[in-house]
Structure formats: structure tokens, C-alpha cells
Motif scaffolding. Structure first.
Motif, PDB file in Angstrom:
ATOM      1  N   ILE A 238      -9.014   9.835   3.849  1.00  0.00           N
ATOM      2  CA  ILE A 238      -8.157   7.930   3.930  1.00  0.00           C
ATOM      3  C   ILE A 238      -8.632   6.773   3.935  1.00  0.00           C
ATOM      4  O   ILE A 238      -8.964   5.685   3.718  1.00  0.00           O
ATOM      5  CB  ILE A 238      -6.992   8.478   4.054  1.00  0.00           C
ATOM      6  CG1 ILE A 238      -6.276   7.948   3.444  1.00  0.00           C
ATOM      7  CG2 ILE A 238      -6.863   9.063   5.227  1.00  0.00           C
ATOM      8  CD1 ILE A 238      -5.525   8.446   2.113  1.00  0.00           C
ATOM      9  N   TYR A 241     -11.352   5.120   2.206  1.00  0.00           N
ATOM     10  CA  TYR A 241     -10.939   3.974   1.296  1.00  0.00           C
ATOM     11  C   TYR A 241     -10.430   3.149   1.590  1.00  0.00           C
ATOM     12  O   TYR A 241      -9.647   1.824   1.328  1.00  0.00           O
ATOM     13  CB  TYR A 241     -10.293   5.016   0.061  1.00  0.00           C
ATOM     14  CG  TYR A 241     -11.191   6.175  -1.107  1.00  0.00           C
ATOM     15  CD1 TYR A 241     -11.351   6.264  -1.908  1.00  0.00           C
ATOM     16  CD2 TYR A 241     -11.897   7.534  -0.379  1.00  0.00           C
ATOM     17  CE1 TYR A 241     -12.044   5.781  -3.227  1.00  0.00           C
ATOM     18  CE2 TYR A 241     -12.558   7.887  -0.787  1.00  0.00           C
ATOM     19  CZ  TYR A 241     -12.732   7.453  -2.167  1.00  0.00           C
ATOM     20  OH  TYR A 241     -13.178   8.024  -3.200  1.00  0.00           O
ATOM     21  N   ASN A 242      -9.027   3.418   2.266  1.00  0.00           N
ATOM     22  CA  ASN A 242      -8.376   1.844   2.959  1.00  0.00           C
ATOM     23  C   ASN A 242      -8.875   0.912   3.431  1.00  0.00           C
ATOM     24  O   ASN A 242      -8.405  -0.163   3.034  1.00  0.00           O
ATOM     25  CB  ASN A 242      -7.117   2.860   3.715  1.00  0.00           C
ATOM     26  CG  ASN A 242      -6.720   3.695   3.073  1.00  0.00           C
ATOM     27  OD1 ASN A 242      -6.240   3.859   2.361  1.00  0.00           O
ATOM     28  ND2 ASN A 242      -4.922   4.096   4.290  1.00  0.00           N
ATOM     29  N   PHE A 261      -9.543   2.397  -5.747  1.00  0.00           N
ATOM     30  CA  PHE A 261      -7.956   3.155  -5.585  1.00  0.00           C
ATOM     31  C   PHE A 261      -7.567   4.574  -6.901  1.00  0.00           C
ATOM     32  O   PHE A 261      -6.699   5.389  -6.338  1.00  0.00           O
ATOM     33  CB  PHE A 261      -6.690   1.803  -5.717  1.00  0.00           C
ATOM     34  CG  PHE A 261      -5.355   2.799  -5.938  1.00  0.00           C
ATOM     35  CD1 PHE A 261      -4.534   2.789  -4.694  1.00  0.00           C
ATOM     36  CD2 PHE A 261      -4.890   3.128  -7.084  1.00  0.00           C
ATOM     37  CE1 PHE A 261      -3.007   3.245  -4.805  1.00  0.00           C
ATOM     38  CE2 PHE A 261      -2.884   3.530  -6.768  1.00  0.00           C
ATOM     39  CZ  PHE A 261      -3.006   4.220  -5.444  1.00  0.00           C
ATOM     40  N   MET A 264      -9.763   7.715  -5.957  1.00  0.00           N
ATOM     41  CA  MET A 264      -8.902   8.475  -4.018  1.00  0.00           C
ATOM     42  C   MET A 264      -8.767  10.029  -5.620  1.00  0.00           C
ATOM     43  O   MET A 264      -9.054  11.285  -4.374  1.00  0.00           O
ATOM     44  CB  MET A 264      -8.146   7.942  -3.932  1.00  0.00           C
ATOM     45  CG  MET A 264      -8.615   6.916  -3.037  1.00  0.00           C
ATOM     46  SD  MET A 264      -7.104   5.464  -2.101  1.00  0.00           S
ATOM     47  CE  MET A 264      -7.301   7.246  -1.520  1.00  0.00           C
ATOM     48  N   GLN A 271      -3.562   9.005  -1.951  1.00  0.00           N
ATOM     49  CA  GLN A 271      -3.310   7.269  -1.145  1.00  0.00           C
ATOM     50  C   GLN A 271      -2.249   7.933  -0.683  1.00  0.00           C
ATOM     51  O   GLN A 271      -0.985   8.501  -0.868  1.00  0.00           O
ATOM     52  CB  GLN A 271      -3.165   7.356  -2.581  1.00  0.00           C
ATOM     53  CG  GLN A 271      -4.344   7.566  -3.555  1.00  0.00           C
ATOM     54  CD  GLN A 271      -4.008   8.114  -5.234  1.00  0.00           C
ATOM     55  OE1 GLN A 271      -3.456   8.381  -5.108  1.00  0.00           O
ATOM     56  NE2 GLN A 271      -4.976   7.202  -5.733  1.00  0.00           N
ATOM     57  N   SER A 275      -2.965   2.462   1.497  1.00  0.00           N
ATOM     58  CA  SER A 275      -3.799   2.241  -0.079  1.00  0.00           C
ATOM     59  C   SER A 275      -2.821   1.918  -1.019  1.00  0.00           C
ATOM     60  O   SER A 275      -3.275   1.151  -1.414  1.00  0.00           O
ATOM     61  CB  SER A 275      -4.375   4.033  -0.410  1.00  0.00           C
ATOM     62  OG  SER A 275      -4.138   5.043   0.530  1.00  0.00           O
TER      63      SER A 275
END
Length: 381
Positions: A238, A241-242, A261, A264, A271, A275
Motif C-alpha cells: 500500500i 502504491y500511495n 489506483f 491496486m 485502497q 490512496s
């Protein structure tokens, strides 16, 4: 000792207490094993209680006793207790070694006491105690938490001169220090150096490097690093991705942000609010107010809590898209959700009304700021 190694602290204590009933004398080794069992089980109070009982039973406290007790305090986030024990060793004429110093330094570092941690690091030289990789890692982490990125880099370089091996944790802490200091170039250089020193790069390494690029406005580098994780068999979490979505948002790359986004879900990464906030903000910056509102509304269905930042980004998206009614509606919904409205909320909503030719509503909002104790600035005026 078997229970201690197996992580069975309750059974270890039960055996320890049974010795009294069976009239079996307890010695330093018995106490040390019981204290270590409590330390491994995260029971710092029990460990300290046993440590103090040694004095009552006139059982000698040695380096191992202190080491286990200090480690228990370190794991329990009790840096003051750890330091108190560390200082008591001098009075008890117990020699402090590398393990003792490492445990005390780590306790201070985890407790956010970076000056104390560095003082201990310096004292090792005076007491001629060897500093190893763990010692340096704790000291660099202390600098990182204290926002002292230059000192972290200096200490990192000193390891080479002192003949101390640098590992993944060393690099991660130093890259993270550079990231917190908004120095993406040193962070990126350190990341590249890991290959040359054959040091393994893990998820934490990549996350820190991506975050550094994000803070430095280097969205291309951030995306390259993110994509290379897959090729290097490093798990994207996470945080990865963020940080990547945030980098695209700051770089005005709303399409890339939305792609990340959306991907994910396929990668089984749920998310969170960060996110959503980054994705909504990316749409806002890209003038995609419909996309921003769609994401905003999806949060309810996904049971992701919305905060002031979420609302501000959505209102700003409506303001940029000339949707003053939508902006006002969101502004009012904040009251219903008991959400704090700050200067950004008011500025964006007033600006939306101004663009929509709603001067009266803009003035009413401006006056409301006083009642909600929100300070007005140049932009608001």
C-alpha cells in the motif's frame, strides 16, 4: 530456557515460580532465562519485576540480566526505564558491552530521543566498546527520526572507514533520512549503490526511494522504481502504491495516477484514505472534476473514511471545473459529517462561488469564517 526459546513466557514463569514450592534454589541463570522469556513475550513489566527480585534474593545481576531487561524496555517503548537500567550498571560494576549499548540506543531511537541515542553512540568510543552494524543502524535511524539527514549520510560514509559492513537496514534508514530531508538525489544515489555493494533491496528500500522522488517532484523516477519492483520480485504494498500515485499527482500526471489506483484492486492491495486523497487530488490538478467526484462517492461504498483533505481536494476539483453548486454541496456535507472546515476548504468554496458569479454566497462564506474561527489570508480576501 527451552520455554524462553519457544516463546512460551507464561510456562517459563510458571516453572520459575514452582521452584520456590519445590525448594529449588534459583540462580543468575534461572533469572536470566525467565527475564529473557518475558522480553521475547513483550512483557516488560514482568521482566523488570524479576530483575528487581534478584536483589531481594541476593542473586547477582550480570551483563545478561541487564541486557535482557533493557531489551524488554526497548521492545515495550520504555526508553526512560532502559536508560535508567543502563546507568545503574556503572554502580553495580557490571561491564557494558556492544549488545547493552545497542539495546539502550535502540530504545532511545524508538522513543524519538535521537540526541540521547547519539550520546550513547559517542560514549562507546570512550569506553572502548566495539560498534557494529546494528550500532550504526540505530544511530542512523535516530538521525532519520530527528530530521538530521546530513548527519545520517556522514555516519553512513563513516562505516566504510571504520570497516563496518552496511546492510539493507543501513541503506533503508539512510535513504529514509534523505527522503524526510526532501533530498531525492542522495536517496536515488544510495539506492543505486546497493547493487554495487550487493546489498539486497526490499519493499522498504523501494518505498523510501519512491517517496524521496515523490517529494522531489521526480514522478518519472518514482514510476521507474515502482515498475522495477515487479521485475526484481519485490512485493508492492500500500505504501509503494500511495507514494507512486502521490508522485504522479504532484507531477500533474492524472492518467498515470488513476491507472495505478485502478491496478491496486487487481494486485489485491486495498485502497486506503491516502490512496483516494492522492487520486482525487491528481484529478483535481488535471481538471477532471467528474472523475474526482466519482472517486469521492466510491469511498462510501468501499468503507473508506473521508477527512478534510478528501473534501478539500473534491471541492477544489469542482472549483476548477466551474461547478459551484457541487462545491457548495460538498461544503455543506462537511457539517453533516462533523468534518473540520479549514482555510483551504473556505478558499476553494469561495473561489468556486466567485467563478460562478455568486458574489453574495462568497461573501456569506467569508463572514462565516469568523464564526468558525478560521483565519482569513490573502487568498481568501
Amino acid at each position: 530456557s527451552a520455554c524462553e526459546k519457544g516463546g512460551q513466557w507464561q510456562q517459563a514463569l510458571e516453572l520459575f515460580e514452582n521452584m520456590w514450592g519445590e525448594r529449588v534454589e534459583r540462580d543468575t541463570i534461572t533469572y536470566n532465562a525467565a527475564i529473557s522469556a518475558c522480553e521475547k513475550g513483550g512483557k516488560w513489566q514482568k521482566a523488570l519485576e524479576l530483575f528487581e527480585r534478584k536483589q531481594g534474593e541476593r542473586v547477582e545481576r550480570d551483563t545478561i540480566s541487564y541486557s535482557a531487561a533493557i531489551s524488554a524496555c526497548e521492545k515495550g517503548g520504555q526508553w526512560q526505564q532502559a536508560l535508567a537500567l543502563f546507568e545503574r550498571m556503572w554502580a553495580d560494576l557490571v561491564k557494558r558491552d556492544t549488545i547493552i549499548y545497542n539495546a539502550a540506543t535502540s530504545a532511545c531511537e524508538k522513543g524519538g530521543q535521537w540526541q540521547q541515542a547519539l550520546e550513547l553512540f559517542g560514549r562507546m568510543w570512550g569506553e572502548r566498546v566495539e560498534r557494529n552494524t546494528i550500532t550504526y543502524n540505530d544511530a542512523i535511524s535516530a538521525f532519520e527520526k530527528g530530521g538530521q539527514w546530513q548527519q545520517a549520510l556522514e555516519l553512513f560514509e563513516r562505516m566504510w572507514a571504520d570497516g563496518v559492513k552496511r546492510d539493507t537496514t543501513t541503506y533503508n534508514a539512510t535513504i529514509s533520512a534523505s527522503e524526510k530531508g526532501r533530498r531525492w538525489q542522495p536517496a536515488f544515489e544510495l539506492f543505486e549503490r546497493m547493487r554495487g555493494e550487493r546489498v539486497e533491496r526490499d519493499t522498504i528500500t523501494y518505498n523510501a526511494a519512491i517517496s524521496a522522488c515523490e517529494k522531489g517532484g521526480q514522478w518519472q523516477h518514482a514510476l521507474e522504481l515502482f515498475e522495477s519492483m515487479w521485475a526484481c520480485w519485490v512485493k508492492q504494498d500500500i505504501i509503494s502504491y500511495n507514494a507512486a500515485i502521490s508522485a504522479c499527482e504532484k507531477g500533474g500526471q492524472w492518467q498515470h495516477a488513476l491507472e495505478l489506483f485502478e491496478s491496486m484492486w487487481a494486485c489485491w492491495v486495498k485502497q486506503d484514505i491516502i490512496s483516494y486523497n492522492a487520486a482525487i487530488s491528481a484529478c483535481e490538478k488535471g481538471g477532471q472534476w467528474q472523475q474526482a467526484l466519482e472517486l469521492f462517492e466510491n469511498m462510501w461504498g468501499e468503507r473508506v473514511e473521508r477527512d478534510t483533505i478528501t473534501y478539500n481536494a473534491a471541492i477544489s476539483a469542482c472549483e476548477k471545473g466551474g461547478q459551484w453548486q457541487q462545491a457548495l454541496e460538498l461544503f455543506e456535507r462537511m457539517r453533516g459529517e462533523r468534518m473540520e472546515r479549514d482555510i483551504i476548504t473556505y478558499s476553494a468554496t469561495i473561489s468556486a462561488c466567485e467563478k460562478g458569479g455568486r458574489g453574495q454566497q462568497a461573501l456569506e462564506l467569508f463572514e462565516n469564517m469568523w464564526g468558525e474561527r478560521v483565519e482569513r489570508d490573502t487568498i481568501t480576501y
